[in-house]
Design an enzyme around this catalytic site. Sequence first.
Site, PDB file in Angstrom:
ATOM      1  CG  HIS A  38      38.603 -86.719  21.394  1.00  0.00           C
ATOM      2  ND1 HIS A  38      37.327 -86.636  21.878  1.00  0.00           N
ATOM      3  CD2 HIS A  38      39.231 -85.602  21.808  1.00  0.00           C
ATOM      4  CE1 HIS A  38      37.176 -85.509  22.554  1.00  0.00           C
ATOM      5  NE2 HIS A  38      38.328 -84.858  22.518  1.00  0.00           N
ATOM      6  CD  GLU A 108      38.421 -84.199  27.169  1.00  0.00           C
ATOM      7  OE1 GLU A 108      38.868 -85.184  26.523  1.00  0.00           O
ATOM      8  OE2 GLU A 108      38.859 -83.050  27.030  1.00  0.00           O
TER       9      GLU A 108
END
Length: 318
Positions: A38, A108
């Site tokens: 991430h 994402e």
Amino acid sequence: MVEIGYTLSSEEHGPTDLVEYAQRAEEAGFDFLSVSDHYHPWVSAQGHSPFVWSTLGGVATATESIDVGVGVSAPILRFHPAIYAQAAATAAAMFDDREFYAGVGTGENLNEHVLGDRWPAHAVRLEMLEEAIDVVRKLWTGREVSHYGEHYTVENAKLFTLPEEIPPICVSAYGERTARAAAAFGDGFWSVGPQEVVDVWEDEGGEGPRFCQLQACVADDEDEAVATAHETWPNSALPGELSTELATPSLFEQAVEMVSEDDIAGGSILTNPDPQAHIDSIQAAIDAGYDHVYTMQIGDDQAAMLDLYREDVLPSFS
């Protein structure tokens, strides 16, 4: 053969702590580790987001035999596939004779928008992922590669550091269209929670390892676990496509204002401290068709899960 794994949560822990937890998970008897990739945590309460490829170098030197996978990266925007190919090849080489799994997906917005690129529709991202995997595989041959595709350009690129064994590329899928695509161009399947679309993947000819992440919070009692999960991981209860579309932790924090502790207690996070509940959860994933099942402990107290699994859960799968 089924393997049981432990999650290194990059969103909740700094790199040095992740390396320590990797060591402790190996000592506890887990078969493999999965580490998240991430740029941001989902919400600020999680507090971290170290660069996964640096963390993996520490894990490789601090552990001896445990297998490792990255679950998952998106080599489509934030990482050009040529850069991803080098990063993953270097990491795999550091793990030497161990299994290294390259989990990939369409990403994402939370992580992939940071360079200012337009966030494409999912169908476009899936096309990008297919082309990206093609680029990665070409570079992993060790030959000089030039590629002029619809989404990516590579000129005269050659990787000189490669692992002895090329990692399987396991594609993340949550819907039937993505599962069919994963079967067509992936070497395995990756999922959060037992997704029924693994059956679609298999029906379409998908082969290779099948990964499933479970989420849990082990605490002294269930009320404490629910409170910790609600504070630290409320994003698990967000519906629909919000998790892929929201762009910043602050937007997630606004969205999770609608999430209550009751939503957490009745949701996907296992908060029951009974070891049998964890055994049953893992077995349900195995019965659904997964052969690599790994569990994430939510919150600071990683020792609670490591101790529970070493003593009462992992022996059931040895």
